[in-house]
Design an enzyme around this catalytic site. Structure first.
Site, PDB file in Angstrom:
ATOM      1  N   ARG A  82     -13.725  11.647  38.480  1.00 55.29           N
ATOM      2  CA  ARG A  82     -13.847  10.738  39.625  1.00 55.29           C
ATOM      3  C   ARG A  82     -12.919   9.544  39.469  1.00 55.29           C
ATOM      4  NH1 ARG A  82     -20.160  10.186  39.192  1.00 55.29           N
ATOM      5  NH2 ARG A  82     -19.379   9.778  37.109  1.00 55.29           N
ATOM      6  N   ILE A 119     -18.347  24.316  27.650  1.00 50.33           N
ATOM      7  CA  ILE A 119     -19.020  23.724  26.491  1.00 50.33           C
ATOM      8  C   ILE A 119     -19.889  22.543  26.936  1.00 50.33           C
ATOM      9  CG2 ILE A 119     -17.373  24.406  24.681  1.00 50.33           C
ATOM     10  CD1 ILE A 119     -17.305  20.938  26.304  1.00 50.33           C
ATOM     11  N   ARG A 163     -22.675  21.952  30.010  1.00 49.40           N
ATOM     12  CA  ARG A 163     -24.061  22.344  30.228  1.00 49.40           C
ATOM     13  C   ARG A 163     -24.075  23.575  31.124  1.00 49.40           C
ATOM     14  NH1 ARG A 163     -25.242  19.824  26.412  1.00 49.40           N
ATOM     15  NH2 ARG A 163     -26.627  18.023  26.226  1.00 49.40           N
ATOM     16  N   GLU A 186     -31.005  28.645  28.535  1.00 52.28           N
ATOM     17  CA  GLU A 186     -30.913  28.863  27.092  1.00 52.28           C
ATOM     18  C   GLU A 186     -32.184  28.371  26.387  1.00 52.28           C
ATOM     19  OE1 GLU A 186     -27.322  26.275  26.710  1.00 52.28           O
ATOM     20  OE2 GLU A 186     -28.540  25.161  25.264  1.00 52.28           O
ATOM     21  N   HIS A 242     -24.874  27.576  21.731  1.00 50.81           N
ATOM     22  CA  HIS A 242     -24.853  26.115  21.846  1.00 50.81           C
ATOM     23  C   HIS A 242     -24.598  25.455  20.480  1.00 50.81           C
ATOM     24  CE1 HIS A 242     -26.454  22.557  24.438  1.00 50.81           C
ATOM     25  NE2 HIS A 242     -25.515  22.150  23.587  1.00 50.81           N
TER      26      HIS A 242
HETATM   27  P1  NAP Z   1     -18.262  11.508  28.759  1.00 51.09           P
HETATM   28  O1  NAP Z   1     -17.248  10.823  27.928  1.00 51.09           O
HETATM   29  O2  NAP Z   1     -19.295  10.695  29.475  1.00 51.09           O
HETATM   30  O3  NAP Z   1     -17.462  12.401  29.817  1.00 51.09           O
HETATM   31  C1  NAP Z   1     -18.116  13.008  30.875  1.00 51.09           C
HETATM   32  C2  NAP Z   1     -17.138  13.336  31.977  1.00 51.09           C
HETATM   33  O4  NAP Z   1     -17.880  13.793  33.115  1.00 51.09           O
HETATM   34  C3  NAP Z   1     -16.294  12.185  32.439  1.00 51.09           C
HETATM   35  O5  NAP Z   1     -14.957  12.627  32.543  1.00 51.09           O
HETATM   36  C4  NAP Z   1     -16.822  11.837  33.818  1.00 51.09           C
HETATM   37  O6  NAP Z   1     -15.716  11.380  34.551  1.00 51.09           O
HETATM   38  C5  NAP Z   1     -17.357  13.174  34.288  1.00 51.09           C
HETATM   39  N1  NAP Z   1     -18.426  13.041  35.278  1.00 51.09           N
HETATM   40  C6  NAP Z   1     -19.572  12.336  35.162  1.00 51.09           C
HETATM   41  N2  NAP Z   1     -20.320  12.484  36.269  1.00 51.09           N
HETATM   42  C7  NAP Z   1     -19.606  13.280  37.096  1.00 51.09           C
HETATM   43  C8  NAP Z   1     -19.838  13.799  38.396  1.00 51.09           C
HETATM   44  N3  NAP Z   1     -20.960  13.490  39.078  1.00 51.09           N
HETATM   45  N4  NAP Z   1     -18.904  14.586  38.942  1.00 51.09           N
HETATM   46  C9  NAP Z   1     -17.770  14.890  38.275  1.00 51.09           C
HETATM   47  N5  NAP Z   1     -17.510  14.436  37.034  1.00 51.09           N
HETATM   48  C10 NAP Z   1     -18.412  13.642  36.469  1.00 51.09           C
HETATM   49  O7  NAP Z   1     -19.082  12.567  27.906  1.00 51.09           O
HETATM   50  P2  NAP Z   1     -18.581  13.419  26.653  1.00 51.09           P
HETATM   51  O8  NAP Z   1     -18.909  12.693  25.406  1.00 51.09           O
HETATM   52  O9  NAP Z   1     -17.186  13.859  26.901  1.00 51.09           O
HETATM   53  O10 NAP Z   1     -19.571  14.661  26.780  1.00 51.09           O
HETATM   54  C11 NAP Z   1     -19.514  15.491  27.913  1.00 51.09           C
HETATM   55  C12 NAP Z   1     -20.672  16.471  27.931  1.00 51.09           C
HETATM   56  O11 NAP Z   1     -20.458  17.504  26.989  1.00 51.09           O
HETATM   57  C13 NAP Z   1     -22.034  15.875  27.512  1.00 51.09           C
HETATM   58  O12 NAP Z   1     -22.653  15.190  28.586  1.00 51.09           O
HETATM   59  C14 NAP Z   1     -22.811  17.110  27.091  1.00 51.09           C
HETATM   60  O13 NAP Z   1     -23.541  17.626  28.177  1.00 51.09           O
HETATM   61  C15 NAP Z   1     -21.714  18.096  26.688  1.00 51.09           C
HETATM   62  N6  NAP Z   1     -21.770  18.392  25.239  1.00 51.09           N
HETATM   63  C16 NAP Z   1     -21.961  19.668  24.819  1.00 51.09           C
HETATM   64  C17 NAP Z   1     -22.003  19.957  23.473  1.00 51.09           C
HETATM   65  C18 NAP Z   1     -22.203  21.356  22.959  1.00 51.09           C
HETATM   66  O14 NAP Z   1     -22.774  21.534  21.901  1.00 51.09           O
HETATM   67  N7  NAP Z   1     -21.739  22.367  23.665  1.00 51.09           N
HETATM   68  C19 NAP Z   1     -21.884  18.924  22.530  1.00 51.09           C
HETATM   69  C20 NAP Z   1     -21.668  17.626  22.988  1.00 51.09           C
HETATM   70  C21 NAP Z   1     -21.613  17.374  24.359  1.00 51.09           C
HETATM   71  P3  NAP Z   1     -15.817  10.435  35.812  1.00 51.09           P
HETATM   72  O15 NAP Z   1     -16.993   9.532  35.599  1.00 51.09           O
HETATM   73  O16 NAP Z   1     -14.515   9.733  35.904  1.00 51.09           O
HETATM   74  O17 NAP Z   1     -16.010  11.418  36.917  1.00 51.09           O
END
Ligand code: NAP
Length: 313
Positions: free
Chosen positions: A173, A228, A230, A259, A277
């Site tokens: 965004r 990776i 959700r 999951e 996961h």
């Molecule tokens: P982050 O820094 O907060 O990044 C999240 C991204 O999502 C940002 O680029 C944000 O960009 C975007 N976003 C937020 N709300 C949005 C919306 N409504 N529409 C479109 N884009 C949106 O978080 P992160 O540390 O990178 O982690 C990201 C996610 O990875 C976590 O929330 C978690 O669910 C997942 N994760 C998975 C694992 C695993 O084991 N597979 C491990 C860790 C994390 P904008 O706000 O600019 O849109």
């Protein structure tokens, strides 16, 4: 008395560290209601781990609660609005796991594109000798890759793929400072512009189904989808249909709708590379996550500012 509950299935190391802080272990939030009311009334802090939901009902069982320290960066399962309304601070564990999740995402894209699973099975079964070589795979270097969500983890994924001379496109965004990567305003425009798509946005209601049937169709029969983030972000029935009908070349998923009960139709697909996961599941990340969780918990319970707060109640 200040009580801490360590809710979830912790490693022995983290369980011992939490116990040293005086935390009482609880296998899941579902077990809260069975605790005596007098004990629940003394709980000020919850060290939370897992993907079950922690909402208003659970918080109302803990009337003196001041902090929920989540073990993980994603907190879509915690009702932050309900916490703020009850003056409960929520914290998470950002940054410390980003490298490992990004490594996994890139590894999954390569493993899916180069057919690791079929190759490993061919060697183990003896098919290599019996049937000869496998069909040719596809390269990753130089592909056009879309990153849905260029946050902390998305950025690490993009930086790694730029090292593979991939052309990076992204959807977020807010515009980001990048070395000339192309920004798209919505996932469909992103999918139309790229060969492969890696999902790294936050989970939760706002991003549910963002990778829709239309987005999957736009990737097309040469595309690979990696998730990776959700499971909720991807329209899973649409993904299953596209994989079954060869309308998408492959998918690599670390996260799923329901999951750990993965849809058997999805799990059986040969063009799916599934992982349970494990994005942050390294000794290094988990140690850092546990330490950050405990630092947040201790700080808030000592009346100090949290290290990585999510809300400001
Ligand atoms: P982050 O820094 O907060 O990044 C999240 C991204 O999502 C940002 O680029 C944000 O960009 C975007 N976003 C937020 N709300 C949005 C919306 N409504 N529409 C479109 N884009 C949106 O978080 P992160 O540390 O990178 O982690 C990201 C996610 O990875 C976590 O929330 C978690 O669910 C997942 N994760 C998975 C694992 C695993 O084991 N597979 C491990 C860790 C994390 P904008 O706000 O600019 O849109």
């Amino acid at each position: 008395m200040t009580r801490i509950l360590a809710v979830g299935r912790y490693s022995d190391v983290d369980a011992a560290a939490l116990a040293a802080m005086g935390a009482q272990a609880l296998p899941s939030a579902a077990a809260l209601a069975a605790l005596p009311a007098a004990l629940r009334a003394e709980v000020h802090g919850v060290a939370f781990m897992g993907h079950e939901s922690f909402g208003a009902a659970e918080m109302d069982l803990l009337p003196a609660l001041r902090v929920i320290a989540n073990f993980g960066v994603g907190y879509d399962n915690i009702d932050v609005g309900a916490a703020t309304a009850r003056k409960v601070l929520v914290t998470n564990t950002p940054e410390v796991l980003s490298d490992d999740v990004a490594d996994l995402a890139v590894g999954m894209l390569i493993a899916q594109s180069r057919g690791f699973e079929a190759g490993i099975a061919s060697v183990r079964s003896g098919d290599w000798q019996r049937r000869g070589p496998l069909p040719l795979a596809r390269r990753v270097t130089g592909r056009r890759v879309g990153i849905l969500g260029l946050g902390r983890i998305g950025r690490e994924i993009a930086d790694r793929l730029a090292g593979f001379r991939c052309q990076i496109h992204y959807c977020a965004r807010t515009p980001r400072q990048t070395p000339g990567w192309t920004r798209h305003g919505d996932p469909l425009s992103l999918a139309r512009a790229v060969d492969d798509l890696v999902v790294a946005v936050v989970g939760g209601e706002e991003t549910r189904g963002l990778v829709s049937a239309e987005v999957i169709a736009a990737l097309g029969p040469d595309g690979v989808l990696v998730n990776i983030a959700r499971g909720s972000v991807v329209d899973e029935p649409a993904l299953i249909a596209a994989l079954e009908q060869g309308r998408l070349r492959g998918a690599a998923l670390d996260v799923f709708w329901n999951e750990p009960a993965v849809d058997p139709r999805l799990a059986a697909l040969p063009n799916l590379l599934p992982l349970p996961h494990v994005g942050s599941a390294t000794v290094e990340s988990r140690a850092a996550m546990g330490e950050l969780q405990r630092r947040n918990l201790s700080a808030v319970l000592a009346g100090q500012a949290a290290v990585t707060p999510i809300n400001a109640p």
